[in-house]
Design a protein around this motif. Structure first.
Motif, short mmCIF file in Angstrom:
data_model
loop_
_atom_site.label_atom_id
_atom_site.label_comp_id
_atom_site.label_asym_id
_atom_site.label_seq_id
_atom_site.Cartn_x
_atom_site.Cartn_y
_atom_site.Cartn_z
N ALA A 35 -60.24 13.52 -8.06
CA ALA A 35 -59.36 13.91 -6.96
C ALA A 35 -58.56 15.15 -7.34
O ALA A 35 -58.36 16.05 -6.52
N ARG A 89 -64.94 4.50 -0.30
CA ARG A 89 -65.16 3.16 0.28
C ARG A 89 -65.80 3.26 1.65
O ARG A 89 -66.67 2.47 2.00
N LYS A 145 -59.13 9.39 -10.09
CA LYS A 145 -57.92 10.20 -10.20
C LYS A 145 -58.24 11.60 -10.72
O LYS A 145 -57.73 12.59 -10.20
N ARG A 204 -60.39 7.71 -2.75
CA ARG A 204 -60.82 6.32 -2.84
C ARG A 204 -61.23 5.79 -1.45
O ARG A 204 -62.25 5.14 -1.30
N ASN A 205 -60.42 6.12 -0.43
CA ASN A 205 -60.75 5.69 0.94
C ASN A 205 -62.05 6.33 1.42
O ASN A 205 -62.86 5.67 2.08
N TRP A 206 -62.25 7.61 1.12
CA TRP A 206 -63.49 8.28 1.53
C TRP A 206 -64.70 7.62 0.87
O TRP A 206 -65.73 7.43 1.50
N HIS A 252 -55.44 13.81 -2.77
CA HIS A 252 -54.78 12.64 -3.35
C HIS A 252 -55.84 11.61 -3.74
O HIS A 252 -56.85 11.45 -3.07
N SER A 253 -55.61 10.90 -4.84
CA SER A 253 -56.61 9.95 -5.33
C SER A 253 -56.87 8.82 -4.34
O SER A 253 -58.01 8.35 -4.22
N GLU A 254 -55.84 8.38 -3.61
CA GLU A 254 -56.06 7.31 -2.62
C GLU A 254 -56.89 7.80 -1.45
O GLU A 254 -57.68 7.06 -0.88
N ALA A 255 -56.74 9.06 -1.08
CA ALA A 255 -57.57 9.63 -0.02
C ALA A 255 -59.03 9.62 -0.47
O ALA A 255 -59.92 9.19 0.29
#
Length: 104
Positions: A33, A48, A30, A44-46, A39-42
């Motif tokens: 990011a 992973r 977080k 996180r997806n990158w 965004h933190s989820e973006a």
């Protein structure tokens, strides 16, 4: 069909993932990011996806595998459409050649 344009440049993605990998023992996604401006989820997806590409994560396919899977799915859909057209044409011509069919 052209691929969708990416919302974030590839260089930004690579830089953000590199910062994550180079950060301390337990980087906070977080916070990172926020520093990068995504965004933190973006992020996180990158991360992973990068782990999958490097064989560190096995719960999702690597980028090359995902692209091949998309390509194969498109090809299967195209072949199914062609098969349906051939079935319809075959049924049409079979009915035209049927000697028991009454001609009008």
């Amino acid at each position: 069909m052209c691929p969708r344009p990416r919302k974030c440049p590839v260089e930004l993605r690579q830089c953000a993932v590199r910062l994550y990998r180079e950060s301390g023992p337990e980087p906070v996604i977080k916070r990172l990011a926020g520093q990068v401006g995504v965004h933190s989820e973006a992020l996180r997806n990158w991360i992973r996806q990068d782990q999958a590409d490097h064989g560190e994560c096995f719960d999702q396919p690597a980028t090359a595998e995902a692209e091949e899977l998309r390509r194969l799915r498109r090809e299967v859909a195209e072949l199914c459409r062609a098969n349906e057209v051939l079935k319809a044409a075959s049924a049409f011509f079979a009915s035209e050649l049927d000697p028991t069919r009454r001609r009008s």
